[in-house]
Design a protein around this motif. Structure first.
Motif, PDB file in Angstrom:
ATOM      1  N   LEU A   1      -8.500  10.992  24.578  1.00 20.35           N
ATOM      2  CA  LEU A   1      -9.837  11.373  24.120  1.00 20.35           C
ATOM      3  C   LEU A   1      -9.970  11.429  22.604  1.00 20.35           C
ATOM      4  CD1 LEU A   1     -10.490  14.137  26.783  1.00 20.35           C
ATOM      5  CD2 LEU A   1     -11.186  11.747  26.873  1.00 20.35           C
ATOM      6  N   GLY A   2      -9.414  10.437  21.922  1.00 18.29           N
ATOM      7  CA  GLY A   2      -9.552  10.315  20.478  1.00 18.29           C
ATOM      8  C   GLY A   2      -8.609  11.168  19.669  1.00 18.29           C
ATOM      9  N   SER A   3      -7.685  11.832  20.321  1.00 20.96           N
ATOM     10  CA  SER A   3      -6.769  12.730  19.622  1.00 20.96           C
ATOM     11  C   SER A   3      -5.407  12.072  19.475  1.00 20.96           C
ATOM     12  CB  SER A   3      -6.644  14.042  20.407  1.00 20.96           C
ATOM     13  OG  SER A   3      -5.814  14.923  19.732  1.00 20.96           O
ATOM     14  N   SER A   4      -5.151  11.522  18.309  1.00 23.52           N
ATOM     15  CA  SER A   4      -3.864  10.876  18.052  1.00 23.52           C
ATOM     16  C   SER A   4      -2.797  11.930  17.786  1.00 23.52           C
ATOM     17  CB  SER A   4      -3.983   9.937  16.854  1.00 23.52           C
ATOM     18  OG  SER A   4      -4.171  10.694  15.678  1.00 23.52           O
ATOM     19  N   ILE A   5      -1.562  11.483  17.679  1.00 23.01           N
ATOM     20  CA  ILE A   5      -0.458  12.401  17.390  1.00 23.01           C
ATOM     21  C   ILE A   5      -0.681  13.072  16.034  1.00 23.01           C
ATOM     22  CG2 ILE A   5       2.027  12.538  16.940  1.00 23.01           C
ATOM     23  CD1 ILE A   5       2.307  10.197  18.982  1.00 23.01           C
ATOM     24  N   GLY A   6      -1.113  12.294  15.049  1.00 25.18           N
ATOM     25  CA  GLY A   6      -1.384  12.851  13.725  1.00 25.18           C
ATOM     26  C   GLY A   6      -2.486  13.900  13.747  1.00 25.18           C
TER      27      GLY A   6
ATOM     28  N   GLN B   1      -4.158  19.537  13.679  1.00 25.73           N
ATOM     29  CA  GLN B   1      -5.189  20.269  14.422  1.00 25.73           C
ATOM     30  C   GLN B   1      -6.606  19.861  14.025  1.00 25.73           C
ATOM     31  OE1 GLN B   1      -4.027  24.293  13.629  1.00 25.73           O
ATOM     32  NE2 GLN B   1      -2.353  24.230  15.106  1.00 25.73           N
ATOM     33  N   LEU B   2      -6.855  18.561  14.087  1.00 25.80           N
ATOM     34  CA  LEU B   2      -8.176  18.017  13.799  1.00 25.80           C
ATOM     35  C   LEU B   2      -8.769  17.488  15.099  1.00 25.80           C
ATOM     36  CD1 LEU B   2     -10.253  17.131  11.599  1.00 25.80           C
ATOM     37  CD2 LEU B   2      -9.066  14.947  11.578  1.00 25.80           C
ATOM     38  N   GLU B   3      -9.984  17.892  15.395  1.00 27.89           N
ATOM     39  CA  GLU B   3     -10.643  17.438  16.613  1.00 27.89           C
ATOM     40  C   GLU B   3     -11.864  16.605  16.263  1.00 27.89           C
ATOM     41  OE1 GLU B   3     -11.377  20.104  19.908  1.00 27.89           O
ATOM     42  OE2 GLU B   3     -10.010  21.554  18.981  1.00 27.89           O
ATOM     43  N   LEU B   4     -12.058  15.537  17.035  1.00 29.54           N
ATOM     44  CA  LEU B   4     -13.251  14.715  16.924  1.00 29.54           C
ATOM     45  C   LEU B   4     -13.976  14.756  18.255  1.00 29.54           C
ATOM     46  CD1 LEU B   4     -11.864  11.563  15.085  1.00 29.54           C
ATOM     47  CD2 LEU B   4     -12.959  13.551  14.092  1.00 29.54           C
TER      48      LEU B   4
ATOM     49  N   THR C   1     -19.955   7.186  11.936  1.00 24.13           N
ATOM     50  CA  THR C   1     -21.407   7.192  11.816  1.00 24.13           C
ATOM     51  C   THR C   1     -22.031   6.241  12.819  1.00 24.13           C
ATOM     52  OG1 THR C   1     -21.155   7.626   9.446  1.00 24.13           O
ATOM     53  CG2 THR C   1     -23.319   6.887  10.191  1.00 24.13           C
ATOM     54  N   ILE C   2     -21.485   5.043  12.919  1.00 23.87           N
ATOM     55  CA  ILE C   2     -22.033   4.027  13.821  1.00 23.87           C
ATOM     56  C   ILE C   2     -21.908   4.459  15.290  1.00 23.87           C
ATOM     57  CG2 ILE C   2     -21.725   1.659  14.683  1.00 23.87           C
ATOM     58  CD1 ILE C   2     -20.758   0.940  11.804  1.00 23.87           C
ATOM     59  N   LEU C   3     -20.764   5.047  15.661  1.00 18.41           N
ATOM     60  CA  LEU C   3     -20.507   5.392  17.049  1.00 18.41           C
ATOM     61  C   LEU C   3     -20.889   6.820  17.423  1.00 18.41           C
ATOM     62  CD1 LEU C   3     -17.028   3.646  17.409  1.00 18.41           C
ATOM     63  CD2 LEU C   3     -19.225   2.830  18.257  1.00 18.41           C
ATOM     64  N   GLY C   4     -21.372   7.599  16.464  1.00 21.16           N
ATOM     65  CA  GLY C   4     -21.825   8.957  16.745  1.00 21.16           C
ATOM     66  C   GLY C   4     -20.699   9.950  16.996  1.00 21.16           C
ATOM     67  N   ILE C   5     -19.620   9.838  16.236  1.00 21.99           N
ATOM     68  CA  ILE C   5     -18.484  10.743  16.380  1.00 21.99           C
ATOM     69  C   ILE C   5     -18.589  11.836  15.328  1.00 21.99           C
ATOM     70  CG2 ILE C   5     -15.972  10.927  16.257  1.00 21.99           C
ATOM     71  CD1 ILE C   5     -15.861   7.988  17.132  1.00 21.99           C
TER      72      ILE C   5
ATOM     73  N   LEU D   1     -11.023  16.800   4.792  1.00 19.98           N
ATOM     74  CA  LEU D   1     -10.628  15.563   4.114  1.00 19.98           C
ATOM     75  C   LEU D   1      -9.116  15.425   4.105  1.00 19.98           C
ATOM     76  CD1 LEU D   1     -11.265  13.088   2.284  1.00 19.98           C
ATOM     77  CD2 LEU D   1     -11.136  14.648   0.353  1.00 19.98           C
ATOM     78  N   MET D   2      -8.427  16.483   3.730  1.00 20.59           N
ATOM     79  CA  MET D   2      -6.966  16.443   3.682  1.00 20.59           C
ATOM     80  C   MET D   2      -6.366  16.325   5.078  1.00 20.59           C
ATOM     81  SD  MET D   2      -6.129  16.213   0.636  1.00 20.59           S
ATOM     82  CE  MET D   2      -4.389  16.273   0.925  1.00 20.59           C
ATOM     83  N   LYS D   3      -6.973  16.997   6.064  1.00 23.94           N
ATOM     84  CA  LYS D   3      -6.492  16.889   7.441  1.00 23.94           C
ATOM     85  C   LYS D   3      -6.592  15.456   7.943  1.00 23.94           C
ATOM     86  CE  LYS D   3      -7.171  21.479   9.376  1.00 23.94           C
ATOM     87  NZ  LYS D   3      -7.816  22.229  10.461  1.00 23.94           N
ATOM     88  N   ARG D   4      -7.724  14.822   7.645  1.00 27.98           N
ATOM     89  CA  ARG D   4      -7.938  13.452   8.124  1.00 27.98           C
ATOM     90  C   ARG D   4      -6.955  12.492   7.456  1.00 27.98           C
ATOM     91  NH1 ARG D   4     -13.171  11.328  10.706  1.00 27.98           N
ATOM     92  NH2 ARG D   4     -12.278   9.538  11.726  1.00 27.98           N
TER      93      ARG D   4
END
Length: 130
Positions: A69-74, A79-82, A123-127, A4-7
């Motif tokens: 591939l969904g990995s923004s600078i933030g 170090q959060l991966e989706l 949830t909608i896009l299955g990430i 939660l804090m990472k996001r």
């Protein structure tokens, strides 16, 4: 640091980057049209900024989804991966549009995230968060 804090930290970093870039672009817009049209009302500047910011925000989201591939600078900094199922232009456009919508209805989005611990468009896009 929890997911939660990472996001939230990643979103804050991305927001700061976006604001800096859009302000630079707005400054060049004002300077570029200055000698020919020196009279700007606050409403005109706000409308110009709103359009510029919307376009650049969509492009920022699209580039991070499609090229990185969904990995923004933030997300890279914290170090959060989706993980998403698709890596197509259509998916990147849908995800970018959902993110714009989430920004427009941000209080609802934030509440949903605190309750469900995931974004509604994930949830909608299955990430999935890793």
């Amino acid at each position: 640091m929890t997911k939660l804090m990472k996001r939230l930290c990643a979103a804050g970093i991305d927001y700061i980057i976006f604001v800096c870039i859009s302000m630079i672009v707005l400054t060049f817009f004002i300077i570029g049209t200055g000698p020919y049209n020196t009279y700007y009302t606050l409403d005109t500047l706000f409308n110009a900024y709103l359009w510029i910011a919307t376009v650049f925000l969509f492009l920022y989201f699209f580039m991070q989804d499609f090229f990185f591939l969904g990995s923004s600078i933030g997300k890279r900094i914290v170090q959060l991966e989706l993980v998403n199922k698709e890596k197509t232009i259509g998916f990147a456009v849908k995800h970018s549009l959902f993110k714009l919508l989430a920004g427009i209805i941000w209080p609802v989005t934030l509440l949903y995230y605190f309750v469900k611990h995931r974004m509604f468009y994930d949830t909608i896009l299955g990430i999935e968060e890793v």
